[in-house]
Motif scaffolding. Structure first.
Motif, PDB file in Angstrom:
ATOM      1  N   SER A 173       6.332  66.267  71.811  1.00 28.64           N
ATOM      2  CA  SER A 173       7.081  67.273  71.060  1.00 28.64           C
ATOM      3  C   SER A 173       6.124  68.202  70.332  1.00 28.64           C
ATOM      4  N   GLY A 174       6.426  69.498  70.412  1.00 30.74           N
ATOM      5  CA  GLY A 174       5.634  70.510  69.719  1.00 30.74           C
ATOM      6  C   GLY A 174       4.427  70.997  70.479  1.00 30.74           C
ATOM      7  N   LEU A 175       4.108  70.406  71.652  1.00 28.15           N
ATOM      8  CA  LEU A 175       2.944  70.843  72.410  1.00 28.15           C
ATOM      9  C   LEU A 175       3.250  72.123  73.173  1.00 28.15           C
ATOM     10  N   SER A 176       2.276  73.022  73.254  1.00 30.24           N
ATOM     11  CA  SER A 176       2.427  74.283  73.976  1.00 30.24           C
ATOM     12  C   SER A 176       1.768  74.155  75.346  1.00 30.24           C
ATOM     13  N   GLN A 177       1.879  75.218  76.137  1.00 34.53           N
ATOM     14  CA  GLN A 177       1.284  75.206  77.470  1.00 34.53           C
ATOM     15  C   GLN A 177      -0.229  75.046  77.362  1.00 34.53           C
ATOM     16  N   GLN A 211       1.185  42.443  65.476  1.00 31.99           N
ATOM     17  CA  GLN A 211       0.361  43.569  65.076  1.00 31.99           C
ATOM     18  C   GLN A 211      -0.413  44.081  66.284  1.00 31.99           C
ATOM     19  N   ILE A 212      -0.310  45.391  66.552  1.00 30.90           N
ATOM     20  CA  ILE A 212      -1.051  46.008  67.647  1.00 30.90           C
ATOM     21  C   ILE A 212      -2.443  46.337  67.122  1.00 30.90           C
ATOM     22  N   VAL A 213      -3.472  45.685  67.673  1.00 33.14           N
ATOM     23  CA  VAL A 213      -4.840  45.852  67.180  1.00 33.14           C
ATOM     24  C   VAL A 213      -5.558  46.963  67.933  1.00 33.14           C
ATOM     25  N   GLU A 214      -5.353  47.038  69.268  1.00 33.94           N
ATOM     26  CA  GLU A 214      -6.098  48.012  70.074  1.00 33.94           C
ATOM     27  C   GLU A 214      -5.267  48.414  71.288  1.00 33.94           C
ATOM     28  N   VAL A 215      -5.382  49.673  71.676  1.00 36.07           N
ATOM     29  CA  VAL A 215      -4.710  50.188  72.862  1.00 36.07           C
ATOM     30  C   VAL A 215      -5.755  50.866  73.745  1.00 36.07           C
ATOM     31  N   LYS A 216      -5.815  50.501  75.029  1.00 37.44           N
ATOM     32  CA  LYS A 216      -6.721  51.126  75.988  1.00 37.44           C
ATOM     33  C   LYS A 216      -5.928  51.659  77.172  1.00 37.44           C
ATOM     34  N   PRO A 217      -6.014  52.962  77.498  1.00 34.65           N
ATOM     35  CA  PRO A 217      -6.722  53.999  76.760  1.00 34.65           C
ATOM     36  C   PRO A 217      -5.960  54.381  75.491  1.00 34.65           C
ATOM     37  N   ALA A 218      -6.686  54.791  74.484  1.00 35.10           N
ATOM     38  CA  ALA A 218      -6.050  55.191  73.233  1.00 35.10           C
ATOM     39  C   ALA A 218      -5.422  56.572  73.342  1.00 35.10           C
ATOM     40  N   LYS A 219      -5.964  57.412  74.258  1.00 33.81           N
ATOM     41  CA  LYS A 219      -5.439  58.753  74.471  1.00 33.81           C
ATOM     42  C   LYS A 219      -5.343  59.045  75.962  1.00 33.81           C
ATOM     43  N   ILE A 220      -4.455  59.960  76.324  1.00 33.94           N
ATOM     44  CA  ILE A 220      -4.285  60.382  77.709  1.00 33.94           C
ATOM     45  C   ILE A 220      -4.379  61.908  77.751  1.00 33.94           C
ATOM     46  N   LEU A 221      -5.125  62.427  78.714  1.00 35.44           N
ATOM     47  CA  LEU A 221      -5.237  63.867  78.901  1.00 35.44           C
ATOM     48  C   LEU A 221      -4.042  64.354  79.715  1.00 35.44           C
ATOM     49  N   VAL A 222      -3.252  65.245  79.151  1.00 40.57           N
ATOM     50  CA  VAL A 222      -2.079  65.771  79.847  1.00 40.57           C
ATOM     51  C   VAL A 222      -2.128  67.292  79.869  1.00 40.57           C
ATOM     52  N   SER A 223      -1.477  67.863  80.854  1.00 43.23           N
ATOM     53  CA  SER A 223      -1.413  69.320  80.974  1.00 43.23           C
ATOM     54  C   SER A 223       0.039  69.744  80.952  1.00 43.23           C
ATOM     55  N   MET A 224       0.374  70.697  80.106  1.00 45.04           N
ATOM     56  CA  MET A 224       1.720  71.227  80.005  1.00 45.04           C
ATOM     57  C   MET A 224       1.810  72.504  80.829  1.00 45.04           C
TER      58      MET A 224
END
Length: 251
Positions: free
Chosen positions: A47-51, A68-81
């Motif tokens: 939500s709120g992301l632009s092209q 308790q969630i200690v770690e998430v892999k991958p922590a981020k994902i590269l996305v294209s709008m």
């Protein structure tokens, strides 16, 4: 996981394809017996992301309390709008599996044979045809069936993040005895005189052969199928066009 989409004129394209995430958790020993992979949900909020391209955090939540969630892999994902685009493409049939012993599937007719497709422009630019796969499982008579429409990339992987309208087409499948078929060539019938100083170097058809069905006598007497007449009058350059076939009686 899931993606929460912003307003509809944008569409998500996952640049780095991530279908699963790995998490590290902490919980009391008594809670562990209640946990499975289904106890967790991974999602990204768009939500709120632009092209354009964005680094988006991966969120994880648990349906079980006291985890308790200690770690998430991958922590981020590269996305294209990207803006959603639309086009109409042809649907072609293919078969998987086999009909009954001594029988084969021929003359698969699709209705409709064109569908509307929508999705990110970068993906739609790669798609020129859709596929309707008919699964055969020992059928010994002709049948009709609704089949899903899909599109595949050059590695035969199904394209994601696209939609079809309609999602299914009707396949009318003719099942015949294998002995009642024959592969023949195509003869192009022409009329007219090409431009002075030019000559016809080659006439090629796509497909180059046809599979025909019919009685044994009809098949024995048929070595090729002729096209309807192609007018080449005044032609002085390459030409490509769709043309009908002249089907003999009994074929």
């Amino acid at each position: 996981g899931e993606a929460r989409f912003p307003p509809a004129f944008f569409h998500l394209v996952v640049v780095k394809d991530v279908n699963e995430v790995e998490i590290r958790i902490m919980a009391e020993r008594g809670v562990w017996q209640k946990l499975s992979s289904g106890s967790f949900e991974a999602y990204i909020d768009l939500s709120g992301l632009s092209q354009g391209t964005h680094d988006v955090a991966v969120n994880v939540r648990s349906s079980v309390d006291e985890v308790q969630i200690v770690e998430v892999k991958p922590a981020k994902i590269l996305v294209s709008m990207e803006p959603v685009v639309h086009k109409t493409i042809e649907v072609k049939s293919k078969t998987e599996g086999n009909a009954a012993e001594g029988m084969i599937a021929r003359n698969i007719k699709l209705d409709p044979n064109y569908v509307d497709i929508s999705g990110p422009e970068s993906i739609l630019n790669q798609i020129s045809v859709a596929t309707a796969s008919v699964l055969l499982d020992g059928e010994d008579a002709s049948f009709e069936r609704s089949v899903s429409v899909k599109a595949f990339d050059e590695n035969n992987e199904e394209h994601s993040n696209i939609s079809f309208n309609p999602k299914e087409v009707k396949a009318d499948v003719t099942i015949v005895k294998a002995a009642q078929t024959k592969t023949v060539g195509i003869k192009v019938k022409t009329e007219g005189r090409i431009a002075s100083g030019y000559w016809i170097n080659k006439i090629a058809t796509d497909p180059s052969t046809l599979t025909i069905t019919g009685s044994a006598a009809s098949l024995d007497s048929t070595d090729y199928i002729e096209t309807e007449t192609l007018n080449v009058d005044g032609l002085n350059s390459n030409k490509s066009q769709k043309i009908g076939l002249t089907i003999p009686e009994g074929i």
